[in-house]
Motif scaffolding. Structure first.
Motif, PDB file in Angstrom:
ATOM      1  N   GLU A   1       0.844  -1.181   0.000  1.00 11.53           N
ATOM      2  CA  GLU A   1       0.000   0.000   0.000  1.00 11.53           C
ATOM      3  C   GLU A   1       0.886   1.239   0.000  1.00 11.53           C
ATOM      4  OE1 GLU A   1      -3.068   2.208   2.996  1.00 11.53           O
ATOM      5  OE2 GLU A   1      -2.723   0.088   3.241  1.00 11.53           O
ATOM      6  N   LEU A   2       0.605   2.149  -0.910  1.00  7.08           N
ATOM      7  CA  LEU A   2       1.379   3.380  -1.017  1.00  7.08           C
ATOM      8  C   LEU A   2       0.716   4.488  -0.212  1.00  7.08           C
ATOM      9  CD1 LEU A   2       2.165   3.363  -4.836  1.00  7.08           C
ATOM     10  CD2 LEU A   2       3.663   2.679  -2.964  1.00  7.08           C
ATOM     11  N   LEU A   3       1.543   5.348   0.341  1.00  3.25           N
ATOM     12  CA  LEU A   3       1.045   6.497   1.087  1.00  3.25           C
ATOM     13  C   LEU A   3       1.138   7.743   0.223  1.00  3.25           C
ATOM     14  CD1 LEU A   3       2.818   5.858   4.491  1.00  3.25           C
ATOM     15  CD2 LEU A   3       0.447   5.366   3.924  1.00  3.25           C
ATOM     16  N   ASP A   4       0.239   8.664   0.465  1.00  2.00           N
ATOM     17  CA  ASP A   4       0.250   9.937  -0.253  1.00  2.00           C
ATOM     18  C   ASP A   4       1.470  10.744   0.206  1.00  2.00           C
ATOM     19  OD1 ASP A   4      -0.595  12.142  -1.803  1.00  2.00           O
ATOM     20  OD2 ASP A   4      -1.646  12.983  -0.059  1.00  2.00           O
ATOM     21  N   LEU A   5       2.315  11.139  -0.731  1.00  2.00           N
ATOM     22  CA  LEU A   5       3.547  11.845  -0.412  1.00  2.00           C
ATOM     23  C   LEU A   5       3.273  13.143   0.335  1.00  2.00           C
ATOM     24  CD1 LEU A   5       6.600  12.011  -0.593  1.00  2.00           C
ATOM     25  CD2 LEU A   5       6.346  13.033  -2.862  1.00  2.00           C
ATOM     26  N   VAL A   6       2.242  13.848  -0.032  1.00  3.26           N
ATOM     27  CA  VAL A   6       1.901  15.110   0.633  1.00  3.26           C
ATOM     28  C   VAL A   6       1.566  14.858   2.104  1.00  3.26           C
ATOM     29  CG1 VAL A   6       0.248  17.012   0.692  1.00  3.26           C
ATOM     30  CG2 VAL A   6       1.135  16.211  -1.498  1.00  3.26           C
ATOM     31  N   GLU A   7       0.815  13.810   2.372  1.00  4.64           N
ATOM     32  CA  GLU A   7       0.446  13.474   3.752  1.00  4.64           C
ATOM     33  C   GLU A   7       1.670  13.043   4.560  1.00  4.64           C
ATOM     34  OE1 GLU A   7      -2.413  13.854   5.484  1.00  4.64           O
ATOM     35  OE2 GLU A   7      -3.088  14.928   3.715  1.00  4.64           O
ATOM     36  N   VAL A   8       2.563  12.299   3.950  1.00  7.00           N
ATOM     37  CA  VAL A   8       3.775  11.856   4.632  1.00  7.00           C
ATOM     38  C   VAL A   8       4.638  13.073   4.982  1.00  7.00           C
ATOM     39  CG1 VAL A   8       5.939  10.568   4.399  1.00  7.00           C
ATOM     40  CG2 VAL A   8       3.778   9.558   3.625  1.00  7.00           C
ATOM     41  N   ARG A   9       4.812  13.972   4.044  1.00  7.44           N
ATOM     42  CA  ARG A   9       5.604  15.179   4.297  1.00  7.44           C
ATOM     43  C   ARG A   9       4.968  16.023   5.392  1.00  7.44           C
ATOM     44  NH1 ARG A   9       7.279  16.786  -1.887  1.00  7.44           N
ATOM     45  NH2 ARG A   9       9.049  15.362  -2.003  1.00  7.44           N
ATOM     46  N   LYS A  10       3.667  16.136   5.366  1.00  2.00           N
ATOM     47  CA  LYS A  10       2.946  16.901   6.384  1.00  2.00           C
ATOM     48  C   LYS A  10       3.164  16.264   7.754  1.00  2.00           C
ATOM     49  CE  LYS A  10      -1.700  18.451   7.600  1.00  2.00           C
ATOM     50  NZ  LYS A  10      -3.115  18.405   7.225  1.00  2.00           N
ATOM     51  N   SER A  11       3.081  14.952   7.823  1.00  2.00           N
ATOM     52  CA  SER A  11       3.280  14.219   9.074  1.00  2.00           C
ATOM     53  C   SER A  11       4.692  14.424   9.614  1.00  2.00           C
ATOM     54  CB  SER A  11       3.004  12.735   8.854  1.00  2.00           C
ATOM     55  OG  SER A  11       3.303  12.003   9.995  1.00  2.00           O
ATOM     56  N   VAL A  12       5.675  14.293   8.756  1.00  2.00           N
ATOM     57  CA  VAL A  12       7.068  14.484   9.164  1.00  2.00           C
ATOM     58  C   VAL A  12       7.277  15.913   9.647  1.00  2.00           C
ATOM     59  CG1 VAL A  12       9.450  14.581   8.332  1.00  2.00           C
ATOM     60  CG2 VAL A  12       7.996  12.646   7.712  1.00  2.00           C
ATOM     61  N   SER A  13       6.733  16.863   8.932  1.00  2.00           N
ATOM     62  CA  SER A  13       6.865  18.267   9.299  1.00  2.00           C
ATOM     63  C   SER A  13       6.251  18.539  10.671  1.00  2.00           C
ATOM     64  CB  SER A  13       6.202  19.142   8.241  1.00  2.00           C
ATOM     65  OG  SER A  13       6.276  20.497   8.606  1.00  2.00           O
ATOM     66  N   GLN A  14       5.085  17.969  10.932  1.00  2.00           N
ATOM     67  CA  GLN A  14       4.435  18.158  12.228  1.00  2.00           C
ATOM     68  C   GLN A  14       5.260  17.549  13.350  1.00  2.00           C
ATOM     69  OE1 GLN A  14       0.622  16.422  11.368  1.00  2.00           O
ATOM     70  NE2 GLN A  14      -0.329  18.402  10.944  1.00  2.00           N
ATOM     71  N   ASN A  15       5.824  16.381  13.102  1.00  2.00           N
ATOM     72  CA  ASN A  15       6.662  15.741  14.117  1.00  2.00           C
ATOM     73  C   ASN A  15       7.931  16.543  14.393  1.00  2.00           C
ATOM     74  OD1 ASN A  15       5.287  13.374  15.025  1.00  2.00           O
ATOM     75  ND2 ASN A  15       5.696  12.434  13.046  1.00  2.00           N
ATOM     76  N   VAL A  16       8.562  17.033  13.356  1.00  2.00           N
ATOM     77  CA  VAL A  16       9.782  17.825  13.521  1.00  2.00           C
ATOM     78  C   VAL A  16       9.467  19.111  14.285  1.00  2.00           C
ATOM     79  CG1 VAL A  16      11.524  19.176  12.277  1.00  2.00           C
ATOM     80  CG2 VAL A  16      10.989  16.857  11.542  1.00  2.00           C
ATOM     81  N   LYS A  17       8.376  19.767  13.957  1.00  2.00           N
ATOM     82  CA  LYS A  17       7.982  20.989  14.644  1.00  2.00           C
ATOM     83  C   LYS A  17       7.696  20.718  16.120  1.00  2.00           C
ATOM     84  CE  LYS A  17       4.671  24.821  14.511  1.00  2.00           C
ATOM     85  NZ  LYS A  17       4.684  24.979  15.935  1.00  2.00           N
ATOM     86  N   ALA A  18       7.038  19.621  16.420  1.00  2.00           N
ATOM     87  CA  ALA A  18       6.734  19.274  17.804  1.00  2.00           C
ATOM     88  C   ALA A  18       8.019  19.039  18.605  1.00  2.00           C
ATOM     89  CB  ALA A  18       5.840  18.046  17.859  1.00  2.00           C
ATOM     90  N   VAL A  19       8.977  18.348  18.013  1.00  2.00           N
ATOM     91  CA  VAL A  19      10.255  18.101  18.684  1.00  2.00           C
ATOM     92  C   VAL A  19      10.981  19.426  18.919  1.00  2.00           C
ATOM     93  CG1 VAL A  19      12.553  17.074  18.411  1.00  2.00           C
ATOM     94  CG2 VAL A  19      10.514  15.752  17.816  1.00  2.00           C
ATOM     95  N   ARG A  20      11.050  20.224  17.894  1.00  2.00           N
ATOM     96  CA  ARG A  20      11.733  21.519  18.011  1.00  2.00           C
ATOM     97  C   ARG A  20      11.093  22.377  19.102  1.00  2.00           C
ATOM     98  NH1 ARG A  20      10.409  25.954  13.883  1.00  2.00           N
ATOM     99  NH2 ARG A  20       8.678  25.884  15.330  1.00  2.00           N
TER     100      ARG A  20
END
Length: 70
Positions: free
Chosen positions: A1-20
């Motif tokens: 199953e493939l994931l939507d690249l936009v959603e993956v990038r959004k998820s990574v961005s949210q995680n990075v922002k939360a850590v920062r």
């Protein structure tokens, strides 16, 4: 199953922002307590508690974002 690249990038961005954000806010929360002349053991416990709180909060953010992507 493939994931939507936009959603993956959004998820990574949210995680990075939360850590920062969590680590940038760390000194503001902890420095007043540490400046009050605590012992080495008390300082260790305060730091460990704050770090564990940050990690717990980040795991909650990660779980929430992961559910959105699924």
């Amino acid at each position: 199953e493939l994931l939507d690249l936009v959603e993956v990038r959004k998820s990574v961005s949210q995680n990075v922002k939360a850590v920062r954000d969590a680590f940038l806010n760390f000194p503001d929360r902890v420095s007043p307590v540490l400046a009050s002349g605590k012992s080495s053991a008390e300082i260790h416990n305060i730091l460990e508690t704050e770090i564990r709180t940050i990690l717990h909060d980040l795991s909650s953010v990660h779980e929430s974002v992961t559910k959105k992507v699924e």
